[in-house]
Motif scaffolding. Sequence first.
Motif, PDB file in Angstrom:
ATOM      1  N   GLY A  30       9.970   9.433 -14.273  1.00 43.23           N
ATOM      2  CA  GLY A  30       8.311  10.066 -13.822  1.00 43.23           C
ATOM      3  C   GLY A  30       8.341  10.691 -14.541  1.00 43.23           C
ATOM      4  O   GLY A  30       8.838  11.270 -15.500  1.00 43.23           O
ATOM      5  N   GLU A  41      -2.825  -2.057 -16.973  1.00 35.59           N
ATOM      6  CA  GLU A  41      -1.503  -3.225 -18.387  1.00 35.59           C
ATOM      7  C   GLU A  41      -2.826  -3.211 -19.721  1.00 35.59           C
ATOM      8  O   GLU A  41      -4.622  -3.669 -19.634  1.00 35.59           O
ATOM      9  CB  GLU A  41      -1.539  -4.735 -18.360  1.00 35.59           C
ATOM     10  N   ARG A  94       4.242  12.039 -11.996  1.00 38.36           N
ATOM     11  CA  ARG A  94       3.824  10.188 -11.976  1.00 38.36           C
ATOM     12  C   ARG A  94       4.521   9.478 -12.757  1.00 38.36           C
ATOM     13  O   ARG A  94       4.952   9.761 -13.595  1.00 38.36           O
ATOM     14  CB  ARG A  94       2.497  10.571 -13.358  1.00 38.36           C
ATOM     15  N   VAL A  95       4.778   8.366 -11.412  1.00 34.94           N
ATOM     16  CA  VAL A  95       5.361   7.457 -11.728  1.00 34.94           C
ATOM     17  C   VAL A  95       4.826   6.490 -12.144  1.00 34.94           C
ATOM     18  O   VAL A  95       4.192   5.530 -11.056  1.00 34.94           O
ATOM     19  CB  VAL A  95       6.810   7.236 -10.234  1.00 34.94           C
ATOM     20  N   GLU A  96       4.836   5.721 -13.062  1.00 33.43           N
ATOM     21  CA  GLU A  96       3.826   4.034 -13.166  1.00 33.43           C
ATOM     22  C   GLU A  96       4.792   2.912 -12.729  1.00 33.43           C
ATOM     23  O   GLU A  96       6.128   3.169 -13.012  1.00 33.43           O
ATOM     24  CB  GLU A  96       3.558   4.770 -14.481  1.00 33.43           C
ATOM     25  N   ARG A  97       4.095   2.238 -12.244  1.00 38.99           N
ATOM     26  CA  ARG A  97       4.811   0.841 -12.016  1.00 38.99           C
ATOM     27  C   ARG A  97       5.502   0.501 -11.402  1.00 38.99           C
ATOM     28  O   ARG A  97       6.577  -0.240 -10.918  1.00 38.99           O
ATOM     29  CB  ARG A  97       5.125   0.019 -13.507  1.00 38.99           C
ATOM     30  N   TYR A 121       4.736   1.706  -2.467  1.00 41.29           N
ATOM     31  CA  TYR A 121       4.232   2.565  -2.017  1.00 41.29           C
ATOM     32  C   TYR A 121       3.566   3.336  -0.685  1.00 41.29           C
ATOM     33  O   TYR A 121       3.590   3.703  -0.663  1.00 41.29           O
ATOM     34  CB  TYR A 121       2.720   3.000  -3.009  1.00 41.29           C
ATOM     35  N   ALA A 161      -2.387   6.378  -5.363  1.00 43.22           N
ATOM     36  CA  ALA A 161      -2.395   5.715  -6.626  1.00 43.22           C
ATOM     37  C   ALA A 161      -3.029   4.779  -7.004  1.00 43.22           C
ATOM     38  O   ALA A 161      -4.361   5.354  -6.287  1.00 43.22           O
ATOM     39  CB  ALA A 161      -0.967   4.535  -5.529  1.00 43.22           C
ATOM     40  N   THR A 167      -2.478  -0.224 -11.751  1.00 42.73           N
ATOM     41  CA  THR A 167      -1.571   0.511 -13.737  1.00 42.73           C
ATOM     42  C   THR A 167      -2.266  -0.782 -14.247  1.00 42.73           C
ATOM     43  O   THR A 167      -2.891  -1.708 -13.553  1.00 42.73           O
ATOM     44  CB  THR A 167       0.198  -0.853 -13.334  1.00 42.73           C
ATOM     45  N   ASP A 211       0.409   2.969 -10.338  1.00 41.96           N
ATOM     46  CA  ASP A 211       0.407   4.571 -11.406  1.00 41.96           C
ATOM     47  C   ASP A 211       0.612   4.811 -10.034  1.00 41.96           C
ATOM     48  O   ASP A 211      -0.539   5.035  -9.076  1.00 41.96           O
ATOM     49  CB  ASP A 211      -0.272   4.664 -12.337  1.00 41.96           C
ATOM     50  N   THR A 221       1.134   9.197  -8.389  1.00 39.22           N
ATOM     51  CA  THR A 221       0.778  10.880  -8.747  1.00 39.22           C
ATOM     52  C   THR A 221       1.720  11.297  -7.514  1.00 39.22           C
ATOM     53  O   THR A 221       0.842  11.701  -6.098  1.00 39.22           O
ATOM     54  CB  THR A 221      -0.463  10.899  -9.227  1.00 39.22           C
TER      55      THR A 221
END
Length: 180
Positions: free
Chosen positions: A165, A103, A53-56, A62, A98, A101, A125, A127
């Motif tokens: 990630g 907040e 998972r890579v956030e933001r 994407y 995706a 995100t 976010d 995955t």
Amino acid sequence: MEKNGKLFGKINIIDLLVLILAVGIVIAVALKMTGRMGAVVPEVGTDITYTVRVERVDAEVYENIKDFIDDAKKNGKPGDQLMSNGARLEAFITDAVAVPTQEKTEVAVGGNYVGIVTAGKDLLDVTFTVQGHVANNTKTELGSQEVRVGKQHIVKTTHFELNNGVILSCVWAGGTSADN
């Protein structure tokens, strides 16, 4: 052997035994350090599937990533191919999913904190699902990165790179690990 305990009149038998023992120890240490002592365990590779998972991530980034994966599949590949140190790896990103995100903000209300969750503007976010082959199932390395749940991971292909990630899951072809 003479009556003074010397072999051939020149070497004391005790000194000879100590010398032989010392040479034997030096040889054993040298063999151990060079890896030539004992049976060599062959490296056995295995196939793995893991998620990162890579956030933001920016929504436009994407969309481009999805296009790279789709184009690779149209050309007969399993997905977009991973890279490390300028070399292609035996691993492919086969899917990317995706979600917006979230907040999190805390606001003080009457001495108490209330949490407010909002969606980040145009941030996702993502995955990634990665399928690959590792050459050594003990180290479980793809390129220069170890694949272990909870580790930081750079998702880098021939087309894009995302840092920070985190590996969420990993499944080895033979079960929870190749060594079980």
